[in-house]
Each structure stands twice: as C-alpha cells, then as structure tokens.
Design an enzyme around this catalytic site. Structure first.
Site, short mmCIF file in Angstrom:
data_model
loop_
_atom_site.label_atom_id
_atom_site.label_comp_id
_atom_site.label_asym_id
_atom_site.label_seq_id
_atom_site.Cartn_x
_atom_site.Cartn_y
_atom_site.Cartn_z
N ASN A 85 63.14 42.66 46.47
CA ASN A 85 64.23 42.30 47.38
C ASN A 85 64.59 43.41 48.37
O ASN A 85 65.71 43.52 48.83
CB ASN A 85 65.46 41.81 46.59
N HIS A 133 67.91 48.63 47.94
CA HIS A 133 68.93 48.90 46.92
C HIS A 133 70.15 49.50 47.58
O HIS A 133 70.03 50.28 48.52
CB HIS A 133 68.42 49.90 45.87
N LYS A 135 63.09 49.79 49.20
CA LYS A 135 62.20 49.73 48.04
C LYS A 135 60.73 49.68 48.48
O LYS A 135 60.44 49.50 49.68
CB LYS A 135 62.58 48.49 47.21
N GLU A 193 74.60 57.99 41.81
CA GLU A 193 73.28 57.86 42.42
C GLU A 193 73.02 58.95 43.47
O GLU A 193 71.90 59.46 43.57
CB GLU A 193 73.14 56.44 43.02
N TYR A 215 68.14 53.10 36.99
CA TYR A 215 68.42 51.74 36.52
C TYR A 215 68.84 51.71 35.05
O TYR A 215 68.65 50.70 34.37
CB TYR A 215 67.20 50.84 36.73
P1 RTP Z 1 69.84 46.82 43.23
O1 RTP Z 1 70.50 47.50 42.05
O2 RTP Z 1 68.35 46.96 43.23
O3 RTP Z 1 70.47 47.23 44.51
O4 RTP Z 1 70.12 45.26 43.14
P2 RTP Z 1 71.47 44.53 42.77
O5 RTP Z 1 72.56 45.53 42.51
O6 RTP Z 1 71.70 43.52 43.83
O7 RTP Z 1 71.07 43.80 41.43
P3 RTP Z 1 71.10 44.35 39.92
O8 RTP Z 1 71.84 43.35 39.11
O9 RTP Z 1 71.57 45.77 39.89
O10 RTP Z 1 69.57 44.28 39.50
C1 RTP Z 1 68.70 45.33 39.83
C2 RTP Z 1 67.38 44.76 40.28
O11 RTP Z 1 66.75 44.14 39.19
C3 RTP Z 1 65.96 43.06 39.65
N1 RTP Z 1 66.32 41.85 38.91
N2 RTP Z 1 65.45 41.04 38.46
N3 RTP Z 1 64.18 38.88 37.16
C4 RTP Z 1 65.49 38.92 37.22
O12 RTP Z 1 66.19 38.04 36.78
C5 RTP Z 1 66.13 40.06 37.88
N4 RTP Z 1 67.42 40.29 37.97
C6 RTP Z 1 67.55 41.44 38.64
C7 RTP Z 1 66.24 42.85 41.11
O13 RTP Z 1 65.15 43.37 41.85
C8 RTP Z 1 67.50 43.68 41.35
O14 RTP Z 1 67.54 44.19 42.65
MG MG Z 2 72.35 47.15 41.21
#
Ligand code: RTP
Ligand code: MG
Length: 148
Positions: free
Chosen positions: A112, A115, A9, A126, A49
């Site tokens: 973070n 991705h 990212k 994707e 997203y």
């Molecule tokens: P990613 O898709 O980016 O790989 O991350 P992930 O699967 O671990 O998490 P996901 O639930 O898909 O959430 C996507 C991204 O959204 C941001 N986020 N912010 N502020 C919040 O509560 C919150 N929750 C999620 C995070 O940057 C996450 O990577």
């Molecule tokens: Mg995710």
C-alpha cells in the site's frame, strides 16, 4: 510544531512514486526535516512493526518491507500526523478515497505504497528508531508566513 515519520515502501520506490509523494507533502505546505533512501534490516523492520508481532500477516509484512529500498522521511507542520494519514488514505487501498495516495496508486493491502505514524506516541518512537538527531534539519522557510 508537530513532526511525523513517513516512508515510501518498497513498492512505491519500485514504481517511481518517490517524487510524486514528496511533491504532495511539499505542496501541502509541510516542511521536510530529513530523508534517506535505505535498505531495511530485519531487526529494524521487526522493531518498527512491533505492535503487529502477533498478527498473522507479520512475517509477510517484515518480508515485504525488507524486500527492497525504502525512502524514509520526517515531515513537520501543524497537525502533520493526522493530516498525513488523511493524505495517505485508508490502510486497504480498496477503501481509500480517490485523491489519497493509496486511493490513487494502490490496489492491495499488502503493498500500500506508504507508511505514516498513526499517533504522536508512534511518531516520537518511529523518528527515534529511523533517524539520528544530527540528521534532522531545523531551518526557516520564508514561505511559512503564507501558510500559517
Ligand atoms: P502502516 O503502519 O504501514 O502505515 O499502515 P497502517 O497504519 O495504515 O496499517 P496497520 O494496521 O499499522 O498495518 C500495517 C501494515 O500491515 C499490512 N496489513 N496487512 N493482510 C492484512 O490483513 C493486513 N493488515 C495490515 C498493511 O500493509 C499495513 O500497511
Ligand atoms: Mg500502522
């Protein structure tokens, strides 16, 4: 063989972590199939997203991912989708174990670093979204017989 979509990212790119992250997946034994440094359009970010469209953090998320260059990649290997997620660590770096990418380098959930696709269905969607077929390179690595 399974394939996944991974992306350093904008925070990871700015912090000089591309090499470190690529190195971890290389050393693990996974095979790099495609990679590019690119800026992300609002359209691509929203499509990527789409599952989070209704979430309160959606605008912030799209704003962040379009804020600077990202390093998009496809990696291949046995169980690469779930293993890559384990190597990344939990979404919130505060919960991510030491030794994982987010556990070692991240602080906040909004930035973070990396991705990774979360399922075979996400990976297929994707990969199609981010890469053209002709930019995905199939090749032999002789070291594979020492890995499998
Ligand atoms: P990613 O898709 O980016 O790989 O991350 P992930 O699967 O671990 O998490 P996901 O639930 O898909 O959430 C996507 C991204 O959204 C941001 N986020 N912010 N502020 C919040 O509560 C919150 N929750 C999620 C995070 O940057 C996450 O990577
Ligand atoms: Mg995710």
């Amino acid at each position: 063989m399974e394939r996944t979509f991974l992306m350093v990212k904008p925070d990871g790119v700015q912090r000089g972590l591309i090499g470190e992250i690529v190195s971890r997946f290389e050393k693990k034994g996974f095979k790099l199939i495609a990679a590019k440094l690119m800026t992300v359009s609002r359209e691509l970010a929203e499509a990527h997203y789409a599952e989070h469209r209704e979430k309160p953090f959606f605008e912030e998320l799209v704003g962040f991912i379009t804020s600077g260059p990202v390093f998009a990649m496809i990696w291949e290997g046995e169980n690469v989708i779930s293993v890559a997620r384990q190597m990344m660590g939990k979404t919130n770096p505060a919960d991510a174990a030491p030794g994982t990418i987010r556990g070692d380098y991240g602080i906040s959930v909004g930035m973070n670093i990396i991705h990774g696709s979360d399922s075979p269905e996400s990976a297929e969607r994707e990969i199609k979204l981010w890469f053209r077929e002709q930019d995905q390179i199939s090749y032999e690595k002789t070291i594979d017989r020492w890995i499998y």
